[in-house]
Scaffold this motif. Structure first.
Motif, PDB file in Angstrom:
ATOM      1  N   TYR A  29       0.850  -1.185   0.000  1.00  0.00           N
ATOM      2  CA  TYR A  29       0.000   0.000   0.000  1.00  0.00           C
ATOM      3  C   TYR A  29       0.889   1.240   0.000  1.00  0.00           C
ATOM      4  N   ILE A  30       0.356   2.331  -0.538  1.00  0.00           N
ATOM      5  CA  ILE A  30       1.028   3.620  -0.472  1.00  0.00           C
ATOM      6  C   ILE A  30       0.096   4.584   0.240  1.00  0.00           C
ATOM      7  N   ARG A  31       0.650   5.679   0.708  1.00  0.00           N
ATOM      8  CA  ARG A  31      -0.154   6.635   1.466  1.00  0.00           C
ATOM      9  C   ARG A  31      -0.566   7.811   0.594  1.00  0.00           C
ATOM     10  N   ALA A  32      -1.548   8.525   1.075  1.00  0.00           N
ATOM     11  CA  ALA A  32      -1.953   9.775   0.450  1.00  0.00           C
ATOM     12  C   ALA A  32      -1.423  10.917   1.312  1.00  0.00           C
ATOM     13  N   ASP A  33      -0.956  11.987   0.673  1.00  0.00           N
ATOM     14  CA  ASP A  33      -0.456  13.129   1.440  1.00  0.00           C
ATOM     15  C   ASP A  33      -1.625  13.952   1.987  1.00  0.00           C
ATOM     16  N   GLU A  34      -1.309  15.080   2.607  1.00  0.00           N
ATOM     17  CA  GLU A  34      -2.320  15.922   3.251  1.00  0.00           C
ATOM     18  C   GLU A  34      -3.383  16.421   2.279  1.00  0.00           C
ATOM     19  N   GLU A  35      -3.031  16.527   0.997  1.00  0.00           N
ATOM     20  CA  GLU A  35      -3.959  17.024  -0.011  1.00  0.00           C
ATOM     21  C   GLU A  35      -4.678  15.896  -0.753  1.00  0.00           C
ATOM     22  N   GLY A  36      -4.401  14.653  -0.354  1.00  0.00           N
ATOM     23  CA  GLY A  36      -5.073  13.515  -0.961  1.00  0.00           C
ATOM     24  C   GLY A  36      -4.362  12.892  -2.148  1.00  0.00           C
ATOM     25  N   PHE A  37      -3.184  13.433  -2.516  1.00  0.00           N
ATOM     26  CA  PHE A  37      -2.423  12.869  -3.632  1.00  0.00           C
ATOM     27  C   PHE A  37      -1.651  11.646  -3.153  1.00  0.00           C
ATOM     28  N   LEU A  38      -1.635  10.599  -3.988  1.00  0.00           N
ATOM     29  CA  LEU A  38      -0.928   9.383  -3.623  1.00  0.00           C
ATOM     30  C   LEU A  38       0.574   9.604  -3.698  1.00  0.00           C
ATOM     31  N   VAL A  39       1.288   9.129  -2.680  1.00  0.00           N
ATOM     32  CA  VAL A  39       2.738   9.251  -2.621  1.00  0.00           C
ATOM     33  C   VAL A  39       3.324   7.984  -3.232  1.00  0.00           C
ATOM     34  N   SER A  40       3.562   8.058  -4.530  1.00  0.00           N
ATOM     35  CA  SER A  40       4.097   6.916  -5.257  1.00  0.00           C
ATOM     36  C   SER A  40       5.333   7.360  -6.004  1.00  0.00           C
TER      37      SER A  40
END
Length: 186
Positions: free
Chosen positions: A50-61
């Motif tokens: 799994y990857i995370r989403a940043d504070e603005e909702g963008f996926l950190v990939s």
């Protein structure tokens, strides 16, 4: 080597093998890549990363995702995290790197595809020395702004290049394998 690993493009049918979800984001992560672990060619485990989403909702990939494995463990870099999983138990630990991942290198031979007790992780800006059971031992100072590659380890000195002025603004650097501190260029 008894165990092999590879990234999977297609889904595997539930029940074929055990699936371990590597999601250190308290249920907030998004499914990304899958790694298939085989025992002498027979599929035995799928690691769903799994990857995370940043504070603005963008996926950190990242465009980069890689791994090293041995007969007990696998170390995987994906997104902005390092994951170390025990193959038999499926138990995993995750380490945030606070930077997009780039490459993973065995120590002392950076060209080896076999996971050793120590290994290096290069992100877009930093180098990390990791111990398989102890975790991150050190993080270097900034080596680049848009990519770090390593070329050799000789006499406990890591040699590499960092991109400071993309595209193509690569500058050489040297780091102490023991401390991560810069070593003067000759």
């Amino acid at each position: 080597m008894r165990y092999q690993a590879r990234f999977m493009e297609q889904a595997i049918t539930a029940g074929e093998v055990n699936i371990v979800h590597i999601n250190p984001f308290a249920g907030q992560g998004k499914k990304d890549r899958r790694v298939l672990i085989s025992d002498n060619g027979v599929p035995v485990l799928v690691l769903q990363l799994y990857i995370r989403a940043d504070e603005e909702g963008f996926l950190v990939s990242s465009a980069f995702c890689d791994f090293l494995c041995n007969d007990h463990s696998i170390a995987i870099i994906c997104g902005d995290h390092l994951h170390i999983a025990e193959i038999i138990s499926g138990h995993f630990r995750s380490f945030p790197l606070d930077d997009y991942v780039g490459h993973i290198y065995a120590v002392p031979d950076i060209n080896s595809v076999r996971l050793h007790e120590h290994f290096l992780v290069a992100t877009y800006s930093y180098v990390f020395l990791v111990h398989l059971t102890e975790g991150i031992l050190w993080q270097s100072a900034r080596c680049a702004i848009d990519g770090v590659t390593l070329s050799a380890i000789e006499n406990d000195v890591i040699e590499g290049e960092g991109d400071w002025d993309p595209p193509g603004g690569w500058q050489p650097f040297r780091l102490s394998l023991k401390t991560g501190e810069p070593v003067c260029m000759d």
